[in-house]
Structure formats: C-alpha cells, structure tokens
Design a protein around this motif. Structure first.
Motif, PDB file in Angstrom:
ATOM      1  N   GLN A 203       0.763  -1.428  -0.189  1.00 24.87           N
ATOM      2  CA  GLN A 203       0.065   0.030   0.548  1.00 24.87           C
ATOM      3  C   GLN A 203       0.901   1.303  -0.041  1.00 24.87           C
ATOM      4  OE1 GLN A 203      -2.588  -0.541   3.341  1.00 24.87           O
ATOM      5  NE2 GLN A 203      -3.647  -1.844   2.163  1.00 24.87           N
ATOM      6  N   ALA A 204       1.619   1.262   0.809  1.00 29.83           N
ATOM      7  CA  ALA A 204       2.594   2.387   0.420  1.00 29.83           C
ATOM      8  C   ALA A 204       3.274   2.314  -0.761  1.00 29.83           C
ATOM      9  CB  ALA A 204       4.309   1.950   2.058  1.00 29.83           C
ATOM     10  N   GLU A 205       4.044   1.727  -1.504  1.00 30.84           N
ATOM     11  CA  GLU A 205       4.017   1.482  -2.692  1.00 30.84           C
ATOM     12  C   GLU A 205       3.124   1.861  -3.941  1.00 30.84           C
ATOM     13  OE1 GLU A 205       6.822  -0.945  -6.369  1.00 30.84           O
ATOM     14  OE2 GLU A 205       5.627  -2.222  -4.348  1.00 30.84           O
ATOM     15  N   GLU A 206       2.198   1.514  -3.517  1.00 31.99           N
ATOM     16  CA  GLU A 206       1.124   1.898  -4.251  1.00 31.99           C
ATOM     17  C   GLU A 206       1.190   3.947  -4.251  1.00 31.99           C
ATOM     18  OE1 GLU A 206      -2.095   0.207  -4.126  1.00 31.99           O
ATOM     19  OE2 GLU A 206      -1.574  -1.436  -5.103  1.00 31.99           O
ATOM     20  N   ARG A 207       1.525   4.252  -2.568  1.00 32.66           N
ATOM     21  CA  ARG A 207       0.592   5.874  -2.301  1.00 32.66           C
ATOM     22  C   ARG A 207       1.859   6.668  -2.904  1.00 32.66           C
ATOM     23  NH1 ARG A 207      -1.051   3.778   2.904  1.00 32.66           N
ATOM     24  NH2 ARG A 207       1.264   3.977   3.600  1.00 32.66           N
ATOM     25  N   ALA A 208       3.375   5.861  -2.618  1.00 32.42           N
ATOM     26  CA  ALA A 208       4.602   6.249  -3.519  1.00 32.42           C
ATOM     27  C   ALA A 208       4.551   6.260  -4.985  1.00 32.42           C
ATOM     28  CB  ALA A 208       5.271   5.468  -3.080  1.00 32.42           C
ATOM     29  N   GLN A 209       3.513   5.455  -5.375  1.00 32.94           N
ATOM     30  CA  GLN A 209       3.727   5.576  -6.676  1.00 32.94           C
ATOM     31  C   GLN A 209       2.528   6.764  -7.881  1.00 32.94           C
ATOM     32  OE1 GLN A 209       2.915   1.380  -7.896  1.00 32.94           O
ATOM     33  NE2 GLN A 209       5.501   0.430  -7.999  1.00 32.94           N
ATOM     34  N   GLN A 210       1.009   6.545  -6.883  1.00 36.82           N
ATOM     35  CA  GLN A 210       0.713   7.779  -6.640  1.00 36.82           C
ATOM     36  C   GLN A 210       0.647   9.177  -6.695  1.00 36.82           C
ATOM     37  OE1 GLN A 210      -3.033   6.681  -4.513  1.00 36.82           O
ATOM     38  NE2 GLN A 210      -3.626   4.960  -5.836  1.00 36.82           N
ATOM     39  N   ALA A 211       1.098   9.243  -5.657  1.00 37.67           N
ATOM     40  CA  ALA A 211       2.065  10.450  -5.347  1.00 37.67           C
ATOM     41  C   ALA A 211       3.209  10.523  -6.421  1.00 37.67           C
ATOM     42  CB  ALA A 211       2.769  11.144  -4.228  1.00 37.67           C
ATOM     43  N   GLU A 212       3.979  10.269  -7.055  1.00 34.19           N
ATOM     44  CA  GLU A 212       4.554  10.547  -8.277  1.00 34.19           C
ATOM     45  C   GLU A 212       4.217  10.635  -9.541  1.00 34.19           C
ATOM     46  OE1 GLU A 212       8.463   8.152 -10.063  1.00 34.19           O
ATOM     47  OE2 GLU A 212       7.495   6.961  -8.589  1.00 34.19           O
ATOM     48  N   SER A 213       2.819   9.992 -10.051  1.00 32.42           N
ATOM     49  CA  SER A 213       1.754  10.102 -10.954  1.00 32.42           C
ATOM     50  C   SER A 213       2.019  11.715 -11.319  1.00 32.42           C
ATOM     51  CB  SER A 213       1.191   9.041 -10.913  1.00 32.42           C
ATOM     52  OG  SER A 213       1.879   7.735 -11.059  1.00 32.42           O
ATOM     53  N   GLU A 214       0.900  11.967  -9.768  1.00 30.56           N
ATOM     54  CA  GLU A 214       0.656  13.140  -9.724  1.00 30.56           C
ATOM     55  C   GLU A 214       1.851  14.709 -10.053  1.00 30.56           C
ATOM     56  OE1 GLU A 214      -2.126  15.892  -9.192  1.00 30.56           O
ATOM     57  OE2 GLU A 214      -2.734  13.977  -9.043  1.00 30.56           O
ATOM     58  N   LEU A 215       2.486  14.238  -9.175  1.00 28.47           N
ATOM     59  CA  LEU A 215       3.414  15.416  -9.353  1.00 28.47           C
ATOM     60  C   LEU A 215       4.288  14.928 -11.376  1.00 28.47           C
ATOM     61  CD1 LEU A 215       6.168  14.670  -6.807  1.00 28.47           C
ATOM     62  CD2 LEU A 215       4.948  16.219  -7.065  1.00 28.47           C
ATOM     63  N   GLU A 216       4.179  14.240 -12.018  1.00 27.38           N
ATOM     64  CA  GLU A 216       4.095  14.440 -13.342  1.00 27.38           C
ATOM     65  C   GLU A 216       3.031  14.891 -13.750  1.00 27.38           C
ATOM     66  OE1 GLU A 216       6.562  13.520 -16.681  1.00 27.38           O
ATOM     67  OE2 GLU A 216       7.065  13.646 -15.279  1.00 27.38           O
ATOM     68  N   ARG A 217       2.729  15.017 -13.798  1.00 31.53           N
ATOM     69  CA  ARG A 217       0.787  15.301 -14.142  1.00 31.53           C
ATOM     70  C   ARG A 217       1.072  16.568 -14.276  1.00 31.53           C
ATOM     71  NH1 ARG A 217      -1.800  10.851 -12.595  1.00 31.53           N
ATOM     72  NH2 ARG A 217      -2.655  11.754 -10.911  1.00 31.53           N
ATOM     73  N   GLU A 218       1.092  17.268 -12.982  1.00 30.57           N
ATOM     74  CA  GLU A 218       1.618  19.091 -12.528  1.00 30.57           C
ATOM     75  C   GLU A 218       2.613  18.905 -13.682  1.00 30.57           C
ATOM     76  OE1 GLU A 218      -0.359  20.577 -10.843  1.00 30.57           O
ATOM     77  OE2 GLU A 218      -1.602  19.061 -10.431  1.00 30.57           O
ATOM     78  N   ARG A 219       3.654  18.166 -13.786  1.00 32.92           N
ATOM     79  CA  ARG A 219       4.619  18.968 -14.267  1.00 32.92           C
ATOM     80  C   ARG A 219       4.596  19.121 -15.622  1.00 32.92           C
ATOM     81  NH1 ARG A 219       8.474  17.470 -17.434  1.00 32.92           N
ATOM     82  NH2 ARG A 219       7.249  15.620 -18.004  1.00 32.92           N
ATOM     83  N   GLN A 220       3.891  18.267 -16.093  1.00 34.09           N
ATOM     84  CA  GLN A 220       3.265  18.246 -17.510  1.00 34.09           C
ATOM     85  C   GLN A 220       2.189  19.471 -17.999  1.00 34.09           C
ATOM     86  OE1 GLN A 220       1.233  13.884 -18.536  1.00 34.09           O
ATOM     87  NE2 GLN A 220       3.608  13.434 -18.677  1.00 34.09           N
ATOM     88  N   LYS A 221       1.711  19.710 -16.761  1.00 31.38           N
ATOM     89  CA  LYS A 221       0.463  20.382 -17.103  1.00 31.38           C
ATOM     90  C   LYS A 221       1.309  22.461 -17.168  1.00 31.38           C
ATOM     91  CE  LYS A 221      -3.351  20.789 -14.775  1.00 31.38           C
ATOM     92  NZ  LYS A 221      -3.993  20.689 -12.943  1.00 31.38           N
TER      93      LYS A 221
END
Length: 239
Positions: A203-221
């Motif tokens: 679950q911690a790994e999933e949360r880390a991956q989700q946070a990383e994906s969110e950061l990547e989406r913000e970077r792309q925006k």
C-alpha cells in the motif's frame, strides 16, 4: 618356555541412543506449547552463535553411563554452539549443562516422575527450571541459589535471570514475552504479521507511485502552459 602374552580384548564402544522410545508429546496441546517455546527462544537468540536451543533432546550428563539421561521438553545451553546433535553429551560440550529447561505437564505424567526430573535437574547443573500444567493453568518455577534449585514464590510477572523472558499468566493461559517486550508468537501469528507487513509495504508503494504520478501530471501541465506562453511570445521565466 615361551609365554604368550595376549593383548586385552577391546572394550565395546558405549552407545548413547538418540531416542528413548518415548513420544515427544502426548497430545496436540503439549506439542504446540513445546514448539512455541522452543521456536521463540531460537528467534530470541538467532544472532548469538553460542546459544543452543533444543526440544525433546536426550541429555547425557555423565560419560560412561548411558542410562543416566533426561529429555527436557525444551532446553537452553549458553556457551554452546548451534548445530545438529543426535543427543546432548555433556562431556563433549565442554561439560556445560543446559542452564534452563522447560517441561510441559502431560496426562501421562505423574507427580513422582516430575519429582525425579526436578532432582535430576538439580543434581546436574540446571539453573532455572519451569513447569507448566496447561490443563490446570498452573505455572511453577525453580531458580538456582547456593547450589540448589529453590521454588520461585511468584511466577506471574517473573523475569528469567538467564533468558530475560517474562512469564505472565492470563485467562487464556501462559504468556511469554521476549526481552524486548514483544510477545512469543505462534508460527501462524508470525505468518499473519508478515502478511500484514507485506500488505502495508504494498500500500505504501502504491501511495508513493500515485504521488509520483500526480507530480508528473502537474509537471506536464506546467510545461504545457509554459509552451503556450512562449508561443504567444511571452517568456514564462519573466513572469
């Protein structure tokens, strides 16, 4: 006259059997308690190569006497290396006896038999002896003082001088706690803990991956907005 001198007949090597023909336990409850204590003590001393823990192992205290023996349900020998033994032959172990032994009372035990065991442990160097009767929820202990095993007056809350293990009696029966305060656990409980830890890690790994994906989406925006501004002739770095 020639007298023929014959060499003495070689003496037969004395055999110390690895089994006394008796079962390790009389029932599933006794077996489970023996395994529970033995396995948890092995975990406590897993990193110490000079603590030997065994269950239902024949102990021969005196060389040359294979009738004098006892098989504690669990025994701990400090100062002895881990490893396989068919039996614990004390003279091969730097003459170090097991310092701590545990016995679990079974329906086949008799008071006279247990009295003999106590005498054996006292005579051959045991420092701490613990006897638990699961049917009666009765715990007794003896600790060495002045070369003799003396009864421990209060076992509930007792901490073993050698093991650092705490004894506690509860409605469910005997509870034991490691020196670090953690309770002794069964194999199933340890497996459940491992599965829970594995699930928490997943679950911690999933949360880390989700946070990383969110950061990547913000970077792309942010990059898209910057590109749009540049297309309009505006330098985003100047804003």
């Amino acid at each position: 006259m020639v007298i023929e001198v014959r060499s003495p007949e070689p003496q037969a090597t004395l055999i110390y059997p690895d089994s006394d023909g008796e079962p390790m336990a009389d029932n599933t409850q006794q077996f489970a308690l023996i395994v529970w204590i033995k396995e948890n003590l092995e975990r406590v001393y897993a990193q110490d190569p000079n603590v030997f823990v065994a269950g239902d192992l024949l102990w021969y205290p005196v060389e040359g006497n294979n009738k004098l023996r006892q098989a504690p349900d669990v025994m701990v020998a400090f100062g002895r290396t881990k490893g396989y033994r068919g039996s614990y032959q004390q003279w091969k172990e730097e003459n170090i006896p097991p310092q701590v032994v545990f016995e679990i009372w079974s329906p086949g035990n008799r008071p006279s038999e247990m009295a003999k065991k106590l005498a054996f442990y006292q005579n051959y160097g045991v420092e701490e002896y613990y006897l638990y009767h699961p049917d009666l929820l009765d715990l007794a202990g003896w600790c060495k003082a002045e070369d003799s095993l003396h009864p421990i007056e209060e076992m509930d809350g007792w901490v073993s001088p050698r093991l650092g293990v705490r004894f506690q009696m509860a409605e469910a029966g005997l509870q034991l706690y490691r020196p670090d305060g953690e309770p002794f656990l069964t194999t199933l409980e340890l497996e459940e803990r491992a599965l829970q830890a594995e699930e928490r890690a997943r679950q911690a790994e999933e949360r880390a991956q989700q946070a990383e994906s969110e950061l990547e989406r913000e970077r792309q925006k942010s990059q898209a907005i910057a590109d749009r501004l540049r297309a309009m002739g505006i330098n985003p770095d100047d804003l």
